[in-house]
Design a protein around this motif. Structure first.
Motif, PDB file in Angstrom:
ATOM      1  N   LEU A 158       0.802  -1.223   0.000  1.00 58.68           N
ATOM      2  CA  LEU A 158       0.000   0.000   0.000  1.00 58.68           C
ATOM      3  C   LEU A 158       0.831   1.267   0.000  1.00 58.68           C
ATOM      4  O   LEU A 158       0.331   2.327  -0.332  1.00 58.68           O
ATOM      5  CB  LEU A 158      -0.933   0.010   1.212  1.00 58.68           C
ATOM      6  CG  LEU A 158      -1.943  -1.130   1.275  1.00 58.68           C
ATOM      7  CD1 LEU A 158      -2.875  -0.932   2.459  1.00 58.68           C
ATOM      8  CD2 LEU A 158      -2.745  -1.235  -0.009  1.00 58.68           C
ATOM      9  N   GLY A 159       2.090   1.154   0.402  1.00 60.26           N
ATOM     10  CA  GLY A 159       2.945   2.331   0.433  1.00 60.26           C
ATOM     11  C   GLY A 159       3.904   2.270   1.603  1.00 60.26           C
ATOM     12  O   GLY A 159       4.117   1.219   2.199  1.00 60.26           O
ATOM     13  N   THR A 160       4.468   3.429   1.933  1.00 61.45           N
ATOM     14  CA  THR A 160       5.427   3.546   3.018  1.00 61.45           C
ATOM     15  C   THR A 160       4.839   4.398   4.128  1.00 61.45           C
ATOM     16  O   THR A 160       4.410   5.525   3.886  1.00 61.45           O
ATOM     17  CB  THR A 160       6.739   4.174   2.516  1.00 61.45           C
ATOM     18  OG1 THR A 160       7.261   3.363   1.455  1.00 61.45           O
ATOM     19  CG2 THR A 160       7.773   4.273   3.629  1.00 61.45           C
ATOM     20  N   ALA A 161       4.841   3.839   5.326  1.00 58.44           N
ATOM     21  CA  ALA A 161       4.363   4.562   6.510  1.00 58.44           C
ATOM     22  C   ALA A 161       5.573   5.121   7.249  1.00 58.44           C
ATOM     23  O   ALA A 161       6.611   4.460   7.362  1.00 58.44           O
ATOM     24  CB  ALA A 161       3.580   3.629   7.420  1.00 58.44           C
ATOM     25  N   TYR A 162       5.437   6.346   7.732  1.00 63.96           N
ATOM     26  CA  TYR A 162       6.510   7.000   8.474  1.00 63.96           C
ATOM     27  C   TYR A 162       6.179   7.147   9.949  1.00 63.96           C
ATOM     28  O   TYR A 162       6.986   7.666  10.715  1.00 63.96           O
ATOM     29  CB  TYR A 162       6.815   8.370   7.854  1.00 63.96           C
ATOM     30  CG  TYR A 162       7.407   8.232   6.470  1.00 63.96           C
ATOM     31  CD1 TYR A 162       8.768   8.091   6.293  1.00 63.96           C
ATOM     32  CD2 TYR A 162       6.586   8.198   5.345  1.00 63.96           C
ATOM     33  CE1 TYR A 162       9.321   7.933   5.031  1.00 63.96           C
ATOM     34  CE2 TYR A 162       7.121   8.040   4.078  1.00 63.96           C
ATOM     35  CZ  TYR A 162       8.492   7.910   3.935  1.00 63.96           C
ATOM     36  OH  TYR A 162       9.026   7.737   2.688  1.00 63.96           O
ATOM     37  N   SER A 163       4.996   6.675  10.334  1.00 67.91           N
ATOM     38  CA  SER A 163       4.559   6.777  11.722  1.00 67.91           C
ATOM     39  C   SER A 163       3.384   5.828  11.931  1.00 67.91           C
ATOM     40  O   SER A 163       2.776   5.365  10.956  1.00 67.91           O
ATOM     41  CB  SER A 163       4.110   8.205  12.029  1.00 67.91           C
ATOM     42  OG  SER A 163       2.905   8.499  11.341  1.00 67.91           O
ATOM     43  N   LEU A 194       0.386   4.344   9.253  1.00 63.63           N
ATOM     44  CA  LEU A 194      -0.023   2.943   9.169  1.00 63.63           C
ATOM     45  C   LEU A 194      -1.534   2.807   9.355  1.00 63.63           C
ATOM     46  O   LEU A 194      -2.206   2.124   8.579  1.00 63.63           O
ATOM     47  CB  LEU A 194       0.714   2.112  10.218  1.00 63.63           C
ATOM     48  CG  LEU A 194       0.273   0.657  10.351  1.00 63.63           C
ATOM     49  CD1 LEU A 194       0.411  -0.094   9.037  1.00 63.63           C
ATOM     50  CD2 LEU A 194       1.036  -0.022  11.463  1.00 63.63           C
ATOM     51  N   LEU A 195      -2.069   3.476  10.362  1.00 64.79           N
ATOM     52  CA  LEU A 195      -3.516   3.406  10.597  1.00 64.79           C
ATOM     53  C   LEU A 195      -4.307   3.968   9.421  1.00 64.79           C
ATOM     54  O   LEU A 195      -5.372   3.456   9.081  1.00 64.79           O
ATOM     55  CB  LEU A 195      -3.870   4.128  11.898  1.00 64.79           C
ATOM     56  CG  LEU A 195      -3.371   3.426  13.164  1.00 64.79           C
ATOM     57  CD1 LEU A 195      -3.625   4.303  14.381  1.00 64.79           C
ATOM     58  CD2 LEU A 195      -4.016   2.062  13.339  1.00 64.79           C
TER      59      LEU A 195
END
Length: 66
Positions: free
Chosen positions: A26-31, A35-36
């Motif tokens: 889905l992509g890249t989460a930075y926090s 993510l949520l």
């Protein structure tokens, strides 16, 4: 044992963690907030998701590692 439908990959050198839900990146989460948001877009209710629960498979560190 069934695999978790959400996989959070180890942090990259540039920052962030790739997120896969049901086999789709889905992509890249930075926090945790990122993510949520990915999980919300995937149809999950963020209020029902426990970051340290069985739904999420953490690789390379848990929810405290970004």
């Amino acid at each position: 044992m069934a695999r978790a439908p959400v996989v959070v990959y180890p942090p990259s050198e540039g920052g962030g963690r790739r997120v896969r839900v049901n086999g789709e990146i889905l992509g890249t989460a930075y926090s945790p907030g990122d993510l949520l948001e990915f999980l919300r877009r995937a149809g999950l209710d963020p209020d029902d998701v426990q970051l340290d629960g069985p739904l999420i498979e953490w690789r390379g560190g848990g929810p405290e590692v970004w």
